[in-house]
Design a protein around this motif. Structure first.
Motif, PDB file in Angstrom:
ATOM      1  N   GLU A  65       0.830  -1.201   0.000  1.00  7.79           N
ATOM      2  CA  GLU A  65       0.000   0.000   0.000  1.00  7.79           C
ATOM      3  C   GLU A  65       0.869   1.257   0.000  1.00  7.79           C
ATOM      4  OE1 GLU A  65      -3.186   2.324   2.849  1.00  7.79           O
ATOM      5  OE2 GLU A  65      -2.905   0.184   3.143  1.00  7.79           O
ATOM      6  N   ILE A  66       1.931   1.250   0.802  1.00  6.46           N
ATOM      7  CA  ILE A  66       2.818   2.403   0.865  1.00  6.46           C
ATOM      8  C   ILE A  66       3.572   2.566  -0.450  1.00  6.46           C
ATOM      9  CG2 ILE A  66       4.857   3.363   2.010  1.00  6.46           C
ATOM     10  CD1 ILE A  66       3.806   2.081   4.596  1.00  6.46           C
ATOM     11  N   VAL A  67       4.013   1.454  -1.029  1.00  4.62           N
ATOM     12  CA  VAL A  67       4.698   1.510  -2.323  1.00  4.62           C
ATOM     13  C   VAL A  67       3.749   2.101  -3.368  1.00  4.62           C
ATOM     14  CG1 VAL A  67       5.694   0.146  -4.193  1.00  4.62           C
ATOM     15  CG2 VAL A  67       6.319  -0.351  -1.833  1.00  4.62           C
ATOM     16  N   GLY A  68       2.485   1.669  -3.356  1.00  8.27           N
ATOM     17  CA  GLY A  68       1.491   2.208  -4.287  1.00  8.27           C
ATOM     18  C   GLY A  68       1.287   3.701  -4.098  1.00  8.27           C
ATOM     19  N   GLN A  69       1.241   4.149  -2.837  1.00  4.61           N
ATOM     20  CA  GLN A  69       1.110   5.585  -2.562  1.00  4.61           C
ATOM     21  C   GLN A  69       2.327   6.341  -3.073  1.00  4.61           C
ATOM     22  OE1 GLN A  69       0.651   5.856   1.700  1.00  4.61           O
ATOM     23  NE2 GLN A  69      -1.564   6.076   1.529  1.00  4.61           N
ATOM     24  N   ARG A  70       3.491   5.761  -2.875  1.00  2.75           N
ATOM     25  CA  ARG A  70       4.734   6.426  -3.272  1.00  2.75           C
ATOM     26  C   ARG A  70       4.797   6.569  -4.799  1.00  2.75           C
ATOM     27  NH1 ARG A  70       8.877   7.605  -0.228  1.00  2.75           N
ATOM     28  NH2 ARG A  70       8.325   6.172   1.424  1.00  2.75           N
ATOM     29  N   ILE A  71       4.433   5.514  -5.522  1.00  9.75           N
ATOM     30  CA  ILE A  71       4.544   5.523  -6.987  1.00  9.75           C
ATOM     31  C   ILE A  71       3.395   6.281  -7.646  1.00  9.75           C
ATOM     32  CG2 ILE A  71       4.488   4.031  -9.034  1.00  9.75           C
ATOM     33  CD1 ILE A  71       6.145   2.013  -7.435  1.00  9.75           C
ATOM     34  N   GLY A  95      13.209   7.366  -4.540  1.00 12.55           N
ATOM     35  CA  GLY A  95      12.191   7.021  -3.552  1.00 12.55           C
ATOM     36  C   GLY A  95      11.298   8.177  -3.139  1.00 12.55           C
ATOM     37  N   GLN A  96      11.447   9.325  -3.793  1.00 13.71           N
ATOM     38  CA  GLN A  96      10.590  10.463  -3.478  1.00 13.71           C
ATOM     39  C   GLN A  96       9.154  10.150  -3.903  1.00 13.71           C
ATOM     40  OE1 GLN A  96       9.620  12.954  -1.614  1.00 13.71           O
ATOM     41  NE2 GLN A  96      11.573  14.019  -2.030  1.00 13.71           N
ATOM     42  N   TYR A  97       8.187  10.670  -3.198  1.00 13.59           N
ATOM     43  CA  TYR A  97       6.784  10.469  -3.586  1.00 13.59           C
ATOM     44  C   TYR A  97       6.544  11.073  -4.968  1.00 13.59           C
ATOM     45  CZ  TYR A  97       5.475   8.716   0.968  1.00 13.59           C
ATOM     46  OH  TYR A  97       5.364   7.940   2.093  1.00 13.59           O
ATOM     47  N   ALA A  98       5.967  10.270  -5.857  1.00 13.39           N
ATOM     48  CA  ALA A  98       5.702  10.731  -7.221  1.00 13.39           C
ATOM     49  C   ALA A  98       4.820  11.972  -7.222  1.00 13.39           C
ATOM     50  CB  ALA A  98       5.063   9.614  -8.045  1.00 13.39           C
ATOM     51  N   GLY A 145       8.381  12.387   9.160  1.00 12.75           N
ATOM     52  CA  GLY A 145       8.645  11.047   9.686  1.00 12.75           C
ATOM     53  C   GLY A 145       9.928  10.983  10.488  1.00 12.75           C
ATOM     54  N   THR A 146      10.025   9.968  11.334  1.00 14.47           N
ATOM     55  CA  THR A 146      11.141   9.869  12.274  1.00 14.47           C
ATOM     56  C   THR A 146      12.492   9.735  11.594  1.00 14.47           C
ATOM     57  OG1 THR A 146      10.807   7.489  12.479  1.00 14.47           O
ATOM     58  CG2 THR A 146       9.746   8.887  14.128  1.00 14.47           C
ATOM     59  N   ARG A 147      12.543   9.213  10.397  1.00 15.10           N
ATOM     60  CA  ARG A 147      13.802   9.107   9.645  1.00 15.10           C
ATOM     61  C   ARG A 147      13.798  10.016   8.413  1.00 15.10           C
ATOM     62  NH1 ARG A 147      18.011   7.924  11.661  1.00 15.10           N
ATOM     63  NH2 ARG A 147      18.859   7.023   9.785  1.00 15.10           N
ATOM     64  N   GLY A 148      12.802  10.907   8.357  1.00  8.60           N
ATOM     65  CA  GLY A 148      12.749  11.862   7.255  1.00  8.60           C
ATOM     66  C   GLY A 148      12.350  11.253   5.927  1.00  8.60           C
ATOM     67  N   LYS A 149      11.623  10.125   5.965  1.00  9.36           N
ATOM     68  CA  LYS A 149      11.276   9.433   4.723  1.00  9.36           C
ATOM     69  C   LYS A 149       9.880   9.788   4.207  1.00  9.36           C
ATOM     70  CE  LYS A 149      15.320   7.667   4.881  1.00  9.36           C
ATOM     71  NZ  LYS A 149      16.379   8.423   4.237  1.00  9.36           N
ATOM     72  N   GLY A 150       9.311  10.869   4.741  1.00  8.07           N
ATOM     73  CA  GLY A 150       8.083  11.428   4.198  1.00  8.07           C
ATOM     74  C   GLY A 150       6.839  10.638   4.543  1.00  8.07           C
ATOM     75  N   GLY A 151       5.735  11.085   3.981  1.00 14.94           N
ATOM     76  CA  GLY A 151       4.460  10.425   4.207  1.00 14.94           C
ATOM     77  C   GLY A 151       3.329  11.191   3.563  1.00 14.94           C
ATOM     78  N   ILE A 152       2.146  10.622   3.648  1.00 23.05           N
ATOM     79  CA  ILE A 152       0.936  11.247   3.108  1.00 23.05           C
ATOM     80  C   ILE A 152      -0.084  11.319   4.226  1.00 23.05           C
ATOM     81  CG2 ILE A 152      -0.956  11.026   1.450  1.00 23.05           C
ATOM     82  CD1 ILE A 152       0.958   9.558  -0.412  1.00 23.05           C
ATOM     83  N   ALA A 153      -0.659  12.490   4.411  1.00 27.37           N
ATOM     84  CA  ALA A 153      -1.728  12.683   5.393  1.00 27.37           C
ATOM     85  C   ALA A 153      -2.843  13.452   4.698  1.00 27.37           C
ATOM     86  CB  ALA A 153      -1.213  13.439   6.609  1.00 27.37           C
ATOM     87  N   ILE A 191      12.990  13.772   2.942  1.00 25.90           N
ATOM     88  CA  ILE A 191      14.103  14.710   3.094  1.00 25.90           C
ATOM     89  C   ILE A 191      15.319  14.012   3.701  1.00 25.90           C
ATOM     90  CG2 ILE A 191      12.699  16.801   3.146  1.00 25.90           C
ATOM     91  CD1 ILE A 191      12.960  16.772   6.224  1.00 25.90           C
ATOM     92  N   GLY A 192      15.119  12.920   4.409  1.00 29.15           N
ATOM     93  CA  GLY A 192      16.223  12.174   5.005  1.00 29.15           C
ATOM     94  C   GLY A 192      17.106  11.585   3.923  1.00 29.15           C
ATOM     95  N   GLY A 193      18.393  11.901   3.956  1.00 30.98           N
ATOM     96  CA  GLY A 193      19.315  11.422   2.929  1.00 30.98           C
ATOM     97  C   GLY A 193      19.445  12.354   1.741  1.00 30.98           C
ATOM     98  N   GLN A 194      18.723  13.478   1.784  1.00 27.72           N
ATOM     99  CA  GLN A 194      18.822  14.463   0.700  1.00 27.72           C
ATOM    100  C   GLN A 194      20.186  15.149   0.771  1.00 27.72           C
ATOM    101  OE1 GLN A 194      18.446  15.606  -2.300  1.00 27.72           O
ATOM    102  NE2 GLN A 194      16.201  15.599  -2.063  1.00 27.72           N
TER     103      GLN A 194
END
Length: 197
Positions: free
Chosen positions: A8-14, A51-54, A131-139, A147-150
């Motif tokens: 589900e998260i992969v689908g949201q990301r892509i 891996g950024q959200y599309a 997110g706690t590791r800066g890996k984004g999300g959708i709300a 942003i984590g690793g940018q």
């Protein structure tokens, strides 16, 4: 994609785009020359997209087209893209392994601001949105980018841009409000810490 991410998260990301077609379009459109074949740029001034959200990438491309966000090169690169082009290119970069920092940003000031913010100055914790590791999300309808690793120099330049009002395309101007309250030292510390996540 990271093994720990569910379907589900992969689908949201892509999103709705086609990453296979997006790879071809990213190559033809010369996106990969600057942002890297795997979405990790080799130039410290150019952001990673791995891996950024599309949907976030689509919004940025749309903002370059409309003038809501300005950049001499990206405005030209985005001007002829259709909605389908943007969705496919975004899906391609979103399908890459999520950007990772080298863990070198052990900056105590940056970590404290990222994890806790500063309630006395109305600065929320970066982690509360990204997110706690800066890996984004959708709300809801809001996409919080990875942003984590940018790239550190890129992170610094964007925070400075938000602070000075050169960049103004965050929902409700939230990033401008936050960045305006940050000192130069705090911006440097955040860029250092976040780039290592």
């Amino acid at each position: 994609m990271a093994a720990e991410e569910g379907a589900e998260i992969v689908g949201q990301r892509i999103g709705s785009g086609n990453p296979v077609i997006g790879k071809e379009k990213a190559e033809a459109g010369r996106c990969r020359e600057c942002h890297g074949a795997d979405g990790n740029s080799s130039d410290a001034k150019i952001p990673n997209h791995a891996g950024q959200y599309a949907a976030y990438l689509v919004k940025q491309l749309s903002d370059f087209q409309s003038g809501a966000r300005r950049h001499e090169i990206m405005t030209i690169m985005a001007e002829d893209l259709s909605a389908a082009d943007m969705a496919d290119i975004g899906a391609y970069f979103a399908s890459r392994e999520i950007m990772q920092g080298d863990g070198a940003g052990a900056n105590a000031l940056g970590r404290n601001l990222f994890d806790n913010g500063d309630q006395g100055r109305d600065i929320p914790a970066c982690a509360s949105c990204h997110g706690t590791r800066g890996k984004g999300g959708i709300a809801g309808n809001v996409i919080y980018p990875v942003i984590g690793g940018q790239r550190k120099i890129y992170l610094r330049s964007q925070l400075v841009g938000w602070k000075l009002g050169d960049r103004k395309n965050s929902p409700g101007g939230v990033m401008n409000k936050i960045a305006e309250s940050l000192s130069d030292d705090e911006i440097e510390a955040l860029a250092d810490y976040i780039s290592g996540l």
